[in-house]
Each structure stands twice: as C-alpha cells, then as structure tokens.
Design an enzyme around this catalytic site. Structure first.
Site, PDB file in Angstrom:
ATOM      1  N   SER A 581       1.992  -2.701   9.288  1.00 32.98           N
ATOM      2  CA  SER A 581       2.868  -1.568   9.583  1.00 32.98           C
ATOM      3  C   SER A 581       2.071  -0.447  10.237  1.00 32.98           C
ATOM      4  O   SER A 581       0.855  -0.320  10.008  1.00 32.98           O
ATOM      5  CB  SER A 581       3.515  -1.034   8.300  1.00 32.98           C
ATOM      6  OG  SER A 581       4.215   0.174   8.545  1.00 32.98           O
ATOM      7  N   TYR A 594       3.512   2.446  -0.583  1.00 38.96           N
ATOM      8  CA  TYR A 594       3.739   1.558   0.557  1.00 38.96           C
ATOM      9  C   TYR A 594       2.626   1.706   1.586  1.00 38.96           C
ATOM     10  O   TYR A 594       2.054   0.711   2.058  1.00 38.96           O
ATOM     11  CB  TYR A 594       5.096   1.866   1.184  1.00 38.96           C
ATOM     12  CG  TYR A 594       5.450   1.006   2.371  1.00 38.96           C
ATOM     13  CD1 TYR A 594       5.885  -0.302   2.206  1.00 38.96           C
ATOM     14  CD2 TYR A 594       5.348   1.506   3.669  1.00 38.96           C
ATOM     15  CE1 TYR A 594       6.217  -1.100   3.293  1.00 38.96           C
ATOM     16  CE2 TYR A 594       5.675   0.722   4.768  1.00 38.96           C
ATOM     17  CZ  TYR A 594       6.105  -0.585   4.580  1.00 38.96           C
ATOM     18  OH  TYR A 594       6.424  -1.359   5.660  1.00 38.96           O
TER      19      TYR A 594
END
Length: 704
Positions: A581, A594
């Site tokens: 990501s 996250y």
C-alpha cells in the site's frame, strides 16, 4: 421408436430432439456427433471423425451436387458445431484419385482437398477426409472405442473380428491415415459387400447408416458387442493384468503423497519449458499400475494414433515405494534424476533411430505420462487441458491393453510407425499453425483473496494471459460464485479453488497441495488478502492490532514460507508479488495499525527478495492506493474512518483520492492487475526487490 438398452455404452438419442432437426442432415450429423463424443468409452477429446453426405445446389451452376460434411482438422466431435465442419464436393474429392501418385506422395494430397471445398466457410479438411469420401454411405462414424481398439490391437484381432461378427465387419490392416487408407476402405467394402462396418488394425472402427439414427445405433451395437465379448473374458483364462502385485494407499494417503511429489516431477518435466500437471487415481489406473504385468506392458506404449500422439512413445514408471518418505526432497530428487535421464536418453535414441532426412527437430524429451504404483498417474503438458486429455487417453490405452490381454495378446504400434505419426510433417504443420503461447502459458498462480476485488482482477488478468489459477477466499459462497464466473469465461481447466485463511498454516498447506494436485505446483504467488482498520491511536484496540498484523504481516509470511518450499522443490524459479500500500511509505492520521503493518509487509518483501534470489525466486511489491471498486477493504468502517480523517463524506472519497494525485485518476482493480502482470509477464525476469506504485501519483509515496 424402440429405446435400445446397452450395458457398456450410453444410449442418448432423444426422438423429440431428432424430429425437430428432420430435413437438416447437417444438424442431425452434429447432434449424432455430440452424443457419441460425450462418452469417453466411445471416443476421447479430439478423437474420431463423423460425416454425412447431402445433396445441395452448386452456387456456380445451380445444379444439384453431392456434398460431404465432415469434422474439420483439429475438431472434437463432442463439442462440434457447424463452424467446425468441412464441406467438400464428393465428385471432386473422388476425382483426386486420378492425380494420386501413390503412398510415397500421400502428404501432397492434403493441399488438394482445398480444391474440393464446397462451403467457403469450411474448416480445413482433416487427413481423415478421403476415408469418408471413398465410402458411399450417407452417414459415417469413425470412432476410437476402447473395446473395439482392444480387439484391433490384439495379436489375432482379425480372426476375433471375423468370428465375433460372422463376417459382417471387415478388416483393414494398420495403415497411417491418408489417401491410401481411404482407397483400402473402399476396396474392403467392394470385397465384402453388405458389411456394416470396418475394423482398422490397431486404430479404430468405421460404421455407417443411411440415416443419422441408423449410423448412431449401428455404432453403439458394434461397440456393445465388442465390450460384451471382452467382459466375458476378463479374468477367465488368467487374472486381469496378471493379477495384483501391490496394494494402493488409501485415498487420502494417495492424494497426500501425490501432492508432495507433483512439484518435484513438474520441475523435471519442465526442463525445456514450463509444464502444467494433472493427477488421477482412477480405479482403472490403479488396477494397471498395481499389477504384475505393468513392467511388461507399460514400455510397449499405445496402439491407436490418437492415444499415442498425446501420451508419447511410453510412460515413465517410478520405482518408488508407495509409502516412500518424501520429506527429504533432495533425496527424492537424487532418486528421480537418473530415471528422468534414462527416459530422455531413450527418447533421444528413439528419435535418432527412426528419423527421416526431412523429420522435424526433436521435441521435448521429457515424459508426458508418469506412473506411480500404489498412488496414481501424473500427466504433464503445455496446458491443463492438454495434460488432462493426455491422462484420459492413457486411461483409454489401459482399457485397450486390458481388453486385448483378456482375449489374446496386446500389440502396440512398431516404433517406426509410431515415429512416423508423431513426427509426421502434416502433424508438424498443424503444430506450427497453432497460436503462439501467451506470456503466462504454462504458469500456475495462487492469488490470495481472489474471489473478489483486486484479487479477482489479478487472477482474471493472469488467466487471460495464459495462466491457470487457484482461486481462494475465506467466504466459501463468494468463492463458489467466482469459480462459476471463471469457468464460464475461461473453461473448467483454467481454475481450481480452495478455502484459505492466510493465518492458518494447515489451510495454506492444503491450498498448496490442491494446486499441486490440480496443476502440478505453483509459479506465481500474489499475497493480496487483507483488511483495513482506521481508528485514532486512542480508539485502536489490541484486538485490532493483532488482527491487522496476523492477516497482513503474518499471513504474507506464512504463505510465502509455504510457497517457497514448493518453488524450491520445482527448481524452476518463480515470482512472489506482494500487494502492499501507499500507506507503507506515507504517514497519515488514524492509521497506526494498518500503516505500520503495511510498512512491515514492504520490508518483509525486501528481506525475502534478498534471501530467495539465489533460487531464482523474484519478490516484488505493488503499492496501490484507494482502490474502492468491489473491495472488501472498504467494509467494516474503513471508508467511514478515512472520510472522517480527511473531512469529507464517504460518497466524496473516490473523487477526493483522485484529486490528490498527480494524474487525477481513480484507481481500479484492473490497474493493480496490470502492475502485477508487468512483474510476472516475462519482461522483468531480472528484476527483484522492486516497488511499483499504482496510486495515480502520490509524491509522498515516491520510493526515491
């Protein structure tokens, strides 16, 4: 109409369906063909041929002419459609006899078939065309039934045929298909008027009728007679295949042993190009490979050309105990290596001994069929369908050997005749006409979380580029739906499935075993499965933290660890692509768990790349951002959390993410799939440890 009853074949004729096709002989031909091709005991995929003769108006003269419609080159009668037929003027085809220069000039006749074409939309005529053309019957079936070939391949098959059918079935000795064989069929009929069919030595069966139905029933009747005769003799004079020599493992143990060994076998079989595997432990296979006669019969190879072309000159029989400890793969490889070397040497000698001055170059020297007594049969070929079909054909060959041995003695094609078929210039031309392999042909992919969103898009892209995939997901309903979609789009051979929780080592092992059983191993791993939680540091719980790190970091670690064992067993390299990501590089609010887990994934990728390069295993990273379409990541409050962090509504998120990029683009799952393909498609085979951002351009996420 009386519905016939058969024990050894399926009677599938539907009178109502047939009546709806009355008056259209071509439609009835297709109907009959599809019925016959649906039963593997009658003929296997791509095997056999069917035809009908009709009267049509010549488009140039308006005169009525006789036209033969016949399965075209490379077709399959079980799935045959009108577009797969060739249509030829019968009189022109028969007039080619006037220019035929003899058996030494067989191949030149094939090009002349094109001068006989009636329908300009015809498929290319096959080599079997004159075999049908020189027989006068309206409907003709040329089939490869196991029961008939068993008699045709028996040492005294001609005498058995004469006795069994009281002279109503003719006999033509083995002859390579072509113009000369067509003339021999005509001669056999002239010498035996009134016969209902012809047996081709070592090859197959010709039957016919005045209508599609008569031809269909005639074919079934002859095959049933052959099968019943064989059935009466199984075990009568001697045990089947000389009796059982060893016992099989139980079903679960067979699959476990096969799953362990398949990647090793695939590695050996992929020494010249990546191969896809197929495993079966069908009862017919086990009866043969566990028998006393295995070592005598297996080296003989097959008799029918269609069987032989797909299974090679002979199988490789593994001299491994069914209970062999396969834990130490290096020891296993050391045992297998000389057997594969011997097989390659045997195949090279076969080629050098039998080749002609104009023979094509030697092809892959590795075996197609590998037999493991007590466990099952492996097949390896350029793609899954070819491997599966090769296994099916070898089962046909087993049936043939079983029948021939029951009533006589099995005889295979002489090696020179087999070579003349395998390296036939017409076969080589057919191979050369086939489409070039796609970038991922021969590759096997496992994309975690591939039942939807980014994962499904990646899997779909890989299959479009020639790969086969193991779809997997936690949600079994979603997984079943994805499989149904893939089968509809790409066919049953492109996909297998496994339920997979990436935090569960047992499920990972099971999924990799399923990939080994379905396809032979693995080449590409995409660690895509994930989830997201967006909370402030105060609101983040230890449960949130553990879940994120278990799925994202531990999951990537465990799947990579398991896959590495398979990749190293194969010794043909591979690719690991980790979907990480932008958040691995960019700091933002409400993202502690996250974002830090994504950073851990990124660095774990670098560490794996550094470690696995010596095994030719490449590890690369794709960094997406804001892929909203069909993604589970936006469920569970993530969208609301990110919207809150940026001070926008959930509905405004896609536009918000696009506007903050340099390209002002919304990112789609297909964009991530394209990035993954860039890494694994062959153009970056010397690249590892890289990061490819697919985020529309976020300057803060630039790696350098």
């Amino acid at each position: 109409m009386e519905v016939k009853s058969y024990k050894h074949v399926n009677y599938l004729w539907d009178e109502d369906k047939a009546k709806s096709l009355e008056g259209d002989e071509v439609a009835l031909l297709l109907y009959r063909s599809n019925l016959l091709g649906s039963d593997l005991r009658i003929t296997n995929y791509g095997g056999g041929n069917t035809s009908c003769k009709t009267v049509d108006k010549d488009p140039l003269t308006g005169e009525e002419v006789e036209v033969m419609w016949i399965k075209g080159s490379g077709g399959d009668i079980g799935t045959l459609k009108k577009s797969g037929l060739a249509a030829l003027y019968v009189n022109r085809l028969r007039n080619l006899e006037n220019v035929y220069r003899g058996i030494d000039h067989e191949d030149e006749m094939v090009e002349l078939f094109n001068h006989c074409i009636f329908d300009l939309n015809s498929k290319a005529p096959s080599i079997d065309t004159p075999l049908h053309g020189f027989l006068p019957f309206k409907h003709i079936d040329h089939l490869h039934p196991d029961a008939a070939i068993a008699i045709a391949a028996a040492k005294d098959g001609k005498e058995i045929t004469q006795k069994l059918f009281n002279g109503t079935i003719g006999w033509v000795d083995w002859q390579k298909p072509g113009f000369d064989l067509g003339l021999q069929l005509r001669e056999c009929l002239e010498q035996n008027p009134g016969i209902r069919g012809i047996m081709l030595g070592s090859h197959g069966l010709f039957t016919w009728g005045d209508t599609a139905y008569e031809s269909y029933v005639n074919s079934l009747d002859v095959i049933e007679t052959c099968a019943s005769y064989l059935s009466e003799h199984y075990g009568k004079d001697r045990p089947v295949f000389g009796g059982q020599k060893i016992e099989s493992l139980d079903a679960d143990a067979r699959r476990l042993q096969a799953a362990k060994l398949a990647p090793v076998l695939r590695g050996f079989c992929s020494s010249e190009r990546h191969m896809i595997g197929h495993f079966t432990d069908d009862e017919k296979v086990l009866e043969f490979i566990n028998s006393a006669d295995l070592d005598r019969l297996a080296p003989l190879g097959t008799s029918c050309p269609d069987h032989f072309l797909r299974t090679k000159i002979q199988p490789l029989v593994l001299q491994l105990d069914a209970n062999e400890d396969l834990g130490d793969l290096e020891e296993v490889k050391a045992k297998l290596s000389p057997w594969f070397a011997d097989y390659r040497a045997m195949y090279t000698e076969y080629y050098e001994t039998c080749k002609h001055p104009n023979s094509p170059d030697i092809r892959d020297r590795n075996p197609v069929i590998i037999l493991y007594p007590g466990v099952g049969m492996f097949a390896f070929a350029k793609d899954k369908q070819t491997a599966r079909v090769a296994a099916e054909f070898y089962i046909n060959a087993i049936n043939v050997m079983k029948g021939a041995e029951a009533v006589s003695e099995y005889t295979s094609l002489p090696r020179q005749e087999a070579f003349n078929i395998e390296y036939w210039l017409l076969e080589e031309a057919k191979l050369q006409r086939m489409p070039k392999p796609k970038a991922l042909s021969g590759k096997i992919a496992l994309v975690t979380g591939s039942a939807g969103g980014i994962g499904k898009a990646i899997a779909k892209k890989f299959v479009q580029e020639g790969a086969v995939v193991l779809l997997n997901d936690l949600n079994e309903e979603r997984l079943a739906s994805a499989k149904e979609e893939f089968v509809e789009l790409f066919g049953k051979d492109a996909v297998a499935t496994a339920k997979l929780d990436v935090t569960n080592e047992e499920q990972i092992e099971t999924a990799l075993a399923e990939a080994a059983l379905a396809f032979g191993g693995i080449d590409i791993i995409v660690n895509n499965a994930g989830l997201s939680i967006s909370k402030t540091i105060e609101d983040h719980t230890q449960k949130d933290w553990d879940l994120l790190y278990n799925v994202l970091v531990k999951g990537q670690f465990l799947v990579t660890q398991g896959a590495t064992k398979v990749l190293k067993a194969q010794e043909i390299g591979g690719d690991i692509v980790n979907i990480v990501s932008k958040n691995a590089l960019v700091s933002g609010p409400n993202n502690a768990g996250y974002g830090s887990a994504k950073a851990a994934q990124l660095h774990l990728s670098r560490l794996n790349a550094a470690e696995l390069g010596s095994a030719r295993i490449r590890v690369n990273v794709v960094n997406p951002d804001a892929v909203i379409s069909d993604s589970n990541i936006w469920a569970g409050g993530w969208a609301e959390g990110r919207a809150k962090a940026y001070g926008v509504s959930v509905e405004e998120l896609p536009a918000y993410y696009a506007k903050r990029t340099l390209l002002n683009e919304i990112i789609l799952p297909e964009d991530i799939a394209n990035a993954c393909f860039a890494f694994v498609g062959g153009g970056l085979n010397k690249s590892t440890g890289n990061v490819l951002n697919v985020d529309g351009g976020v300057a803060m996420a630039f790696v350098r």
